[in-house]
Design a protein around this motif. Structure first.
Motif, PDB file in Angstrom:
ATOM      1  N   GLY A 121      -4.290   8.882   4.954  1.00  0.00           N
ATOM      2  CA  GLY A 121      -2.947   8.332   4.997  1.00  0.00           C
ATOM      3  C   GLY A 121      -2.586   7.554   3.747  1.00  0.00           C
ATOM      4  N   LEU A 122      -3.546   6.812   3.196  1.00  0.00           N
ATOM      5  CA  LEU A 122      -3.302   6.081   1.952  1.00  0.00           C
ATOM      6  C   LEU A 122      -2.983   7.043   0.813  1.00  0.00           C
ATOM      7  CD1 LEU A 122      -6.138   3.393   2.131  1.00  0.00           C
ATOM      8  CD2 LEU A 122      -3.695   3.002   2.428  1.00  0.00           C
ATOM      9  N   LEU A 123      -3.717   8.144   0.757  1.00  0.00           N
ATOM     10  CA  LEU A 123      -3.480   9.129  -0.306  1.00  0.00           C
ATOM     11  C   LEU A 123      -2.146   9.848  -0.117  1.00  0.00           C
ATOM     12  CD1 LEU A 123      -7.062  10.686  -0.609  1.00  0.00           C
ATOM     13  CD2 LEU A 123      -5.965   9.078  -2.184  1.00  0.00           C
ATOM     14  N   MET A 124      -1.852  10.250   1.121  1.00  0.00           N
ATOM     15  CA  MET A 124      -0.594  10.957   1.363  1.00  0.00           C
ATOM     16  C   MET A 124       0.605  10.045   1.165  1.00  0.00           C
ATOM     17  SD  MET A 124      -1.497  13.349   4.688  1.00  0.00           S
ATOM     18  CE  MET A 124       0.153  14.068   4.710  1.00  0.00           C
ATOM     19  N   GLY A 125       0.466   8.785   1.522  1.00  0.00           N
ATOM     20  CA  GLY A 125       1.568   7.860   1.345  1.00  0.00           C
ATOM     21  C   GLY A 125       1.809   7.479  -0.097  1.00  0.00           C
ATOM     22  N   ARG A 126       0.752   7.501  -0.885  1.00  0.00           N
ATOM     23  CA  ARG A 126       0.855   7.056  -2.279  1.00  0.00           C
ATOM     24  C   ARG A 126       1.196   8.189  -3.239  1.00  0.00           C
ATOM     25  NH1 ARG A 126       2.592   3.822  -5.955  1.00  0.00           N
ATOM     26  NH2 ARG A 126       1.265   3.633  -7.818  1.00  0.00           N
ATOM     27  N   TYR A 127       0.629   9.358  -3.024  1.00  0.00           N
ATOM     28  CA  TYR A 127       0.796  10.467  -3.971  1.00  0.00           C
ATOM     29  C   TYR A 127       1.648  11.557  -3.314  1.00  0.00           C
ATOM     30  CZ  TYR A 127      -3.082   8.038  -6.194  1.00  0.00           C
ATOM     31  OH  TYR A 127      -3.888   7.085  -6.771  1.00  0.00           O
ATOM     32  N   LEU A 177      -2.917   8.294  11.260  1.00  0.00           N
ATOM     33  CA  LEU A 177      -2.494   8.915  10.001  1.00  0.00           C
ATOM     34  C   LEU A 177      -1.012   8.676   9.730  1.00  0.00           C
ATOM     35  CD1 LEU A 177      -3.059  10.740   7.574  1.00  0.00           C
ATOM     36  CD2 LEU A 177      -2.643  12.720   9.059  1.00  0.00           C
ATOM     37  N   VAL A 178      -0.171   8.954  10.705  1.00  0.00           N
ATOM     38  CA  VAL A 178       1.281   8.813  10.517  1.00  0.00           C
ATOM     39  C   VAL A 178       1.652   7.359  10.239  1.00  0.00           C
ATOM     40  CG1 VAL A 178       3.507   8.999  11.672  1.00  0.00           C
ATOM     41  CG2 VAL A 178       1.851  10.862  11.854  1.00  0.00           C
ATOM     42  N   ASN A 179       1.050   6.416  10.958  1.00  0.00           N
ATOM     43  CA  ASN A 179       1.381   5.010  10.739  1.00  0.00           C
ATOM     44  C   ASN A 179       0.846   4.496   9.420  1.00  0.00           C
ATOM     45  OD1 ASN A 179       1.973   5.235  13.697  1.00  0.00           O
ATOM     46  ND2 ASN A 179       2.272   3.051  13.480  1.00  0.00           N
ATOM     47  N   THR A 180      -0.278   5.009   8.980  1.00  0.00           N
ATOM     48  CA  THR A 180      -0.788   4.610   7.664  1.00  0.00           C
ATOM     49  C   THR A 180       0.138   5.102   6.561  1.00  0.00           C
ATOM     50  OG1 THR A 180      -3.069   4.691   8.464  1.00  0.00           O
ATOM     51  CG2 THR A 180      -2.747   4.735   6.088  1.00  0.00           C
ATOM     52  N   GLY A 183       3.159   2.929   6.587  1.00  0.00           N
ATOM     53  CA  GLY A 183       2.864   1.609   6.032  1.00  0.00           C
ATOM     54  C   GLY A 183       2.801   1.619   4.523  1.00  0.00           C
ATOM     55  N   VAL A 184       2.185   2.651   3.956  1.00  0.00           N
ATOM     56  CA  VAL A 184       2.078   2.746   2.499  1.00  0.00           C
ATOM     57  C   VAL A 184       3.457   2.912   1.873  1.00  0.00           C
ATOM     58  CG1 VAL A 184       1.196   4.159   0.600  1.00  0.00           C
ATOM     59  CG2 VAL A 184      -0.263   3.661   2.572  1.00  0.00           C
ATOM     60  N   SER A 217       1.389  -1.841  10.072  1.00  0.00           N
ATOM     61  CA  SER A 217       1.682  -0.472  10.511  1.00  0.00           C
ATOM     62  C   SER A 217       0.419   0.242  10.970  1.00  0.00           C
ATOM     63  CB  SER A 217       2.337   0.309   9.363  1.00  0.00           C
ATOM     64  OG  SER A 217       2.674   1.621   9.769  1.00  0.00           O
ATOM     65  N   ILE A 218      -0.694   0.020  10.277  1.00  0.00           N
ATOM     66  CA  ILE A 218      -1.959   0.658  10.657  1.00  0.00           C
ATOM     67  C   ILE A 218      -2.421   0.164  12.026  1.00  0.00           C
ATOM     68  CG2 ILE A 218      -4.405   0.867  10.067  1.00  0.00           C
ATOM     69  CD1 ILE A 218      -3.592   0.773   7.122  1.00  0.00           C
ATOM     70  N   VAL A 219      -2.305  -1.143  12.258  1.00  0.00           N
ATOM     71  CA  VAL A 219      -2.728  -1.693  13.546  1.00  0.00           C
ATOM     72  C   VAL A 219      -1.838  -1.168  14.676  1.00  0.00           C
ATOM     73  CG1 VAL A 219      -2.987  -3.810  14.891  1.00  0.00           C
ATOM     74  CG2 VAL A 219      -3.766  -3.736  12.527  1.00  0.00           C
ATOM     75  N   ALA A 220      -0.545  -1.027  14.394  1.00  0.00           N
ATOM     76  CA  ALA A 220       0.354  -0.447  15.407  1.00  0.00           C
ATOM     77  C   ALA A 220      -0.096   0.976  15.751  1.00  0.00           C
ATOM     78  CB  ALA A 220       1.788  -0.443  14.897  1.00  0.00           C
ATOM     79  N   GLY A 221      -0.485   1.731  14.740  1.00  0.00           N
ATOM     80  CA  GLY A 221      -1.014   3.068  14.991  1.00  0.00           C
ATOM     81  C   GLY A 221      -2.328   3.029  15.734  1.00  0.00           C
ATOM     82  N   ALA A 222      -3.166   2.033  15.426  1.00  0.00           N
ATOM     83  CA  ALA A 222      -4.457   1.906  16.106  1.00  0.00           C
ATOM     84  C   ALA A 222      -4.271   1.613  17.588  1.00  0.00           C
ATOM     85  CB  ALA A 222      -5.289   0.808  15.442  1.00  0.00           C
TER      86      ALA A 222
END
Length: 298
Positions: A121-127, A177-180, A183-184, A217-222
């Protein structure tokens, strides 16, 4: 740094660029954290107190409705009988055994989901290019029901632990994944530009800026992922298992031991609530530097 302190507050600026020499900001952080902690406790306690009367009314109706004949007590026993059955299962050790097995399966699948979803998720959100390449596959898998795939997992992995862990992983990974990703993408671009202007590497940018800002956002997804993991493992245990809370509930229903069945359901509810509040506490702890006053308990 002065601009960031003015815009985002000294606590946020200190978190992003700790050690940069802002001693005045450092002195204010403990006071901000203490104030936020007090407000958060008051908010959570108030929410719980407000909800107790309605919950008490629900339990009261559960007790009296079967006794007054409003519900067939064979299929819906009074709450007191359910609690007696719950205590008997607990005292015998049967309930603890089933709880441990279900939690182990759910925890393994959820942990694997965290290990895969957050970095991805960090990679998809950033790049954006990486997101364009992988988004179609992710969306295809995300919109395929995990319960529809359960027979596939059983065929490929058997009826042992592997299929149950697999369905739990599949159920949790996409919420995370979606929430990460969300969040990014919601991180303030000014924070990223400020970090870049100070020569921050990609690794430190993720570690010090993007990940901390994405935690809510990650915790909400968790929290959604944990619930989905528990649902998935219970469903898998009902279909193909000889242990776990799902098996206990399903077997009790087949044997017409309805008090034991409701005892298993209540146990699952308590576990879900406990895990949810633990994640709420973690979110408040992890984002205390932002000085947030309260967080939703839902």
């Amino acid at each position: 740094m002065a601009y960031l302190t003015e815009k985002f507050g000294s606590a946020g600026a200190l978190h992003l660029f700790a050690g940069a020499g802002e001693t005045v900001a450092a002195a204010r952080v403990p006071a901000i954290k203490a104030s936020a902690k007090i407000r958060s406790k008051k908010a959570s306690h108030g929410t719980l107190l407000y909800g107790l009367p309605l919950l008490g009314l629900f339990f009261l109706l559960w007790e009296i409705a079967p006794r007054l004949g409003w519900l067939n007590r064979i299929f819906f026993p009074p709450l007191s009988e359910v609690l007696v059955a719950w205590w008997a299962l607990l005292a015998s050790g049967v309930l603890i055994e089933h709880i441990g097995i279900s939690l182990q399966r759910a925890a393994i699948g959820f942990t694997l989901g965290v290990a895969v979803a957050i970095p991805l998720g960090l990679l998809m959100g950033r790049y954006s290019l990486f997101e364009k390449l992988s988004d179609l596959l992710v969306q295809t898998l995300r919109n395929t029901s995990q319960f529809a795939l359960l027979p596939v997992f059983i065929l490929l992995l058997g009826i042992g632990e592997e299929s149950k862990v697999a369905i739990t992983f599949y159920s949790s990974v996409f919420f995370l994944l979606v929430n990460t990703i969300s969040g990014v993408k919601s991180v303030d671009p000014l924070l990223i530009k400020a970090a870049r202007s100070m020569g921050t590497s990609d690794f430190d940018l993720f570690r010090k800026v993007i990940l901390p800002a994405s935690i809510p956002s990650i915790v909400a997804g968790a929290r959604l992922a944990v619930k989905s993991s528990l649902f998935a493992v219970i469903g898998a245990e009902m279909l193909a298992a000889k242990s776990g809370l799902g098996f206990l509930i399903q077997n009790s229903q087949l044997m017409m031991e309805t008090a034991d069945m409701y005892a298993g359901i209540l146990t699952l509810t308590v576990i879900g609530l406990t895990v949810n509040y633990l994640l709420v506490w973690f979110e408040r702890w992890a984002t205390a530097w932002k000085g947030q006053s309260e967080t939703s308990l839902i």
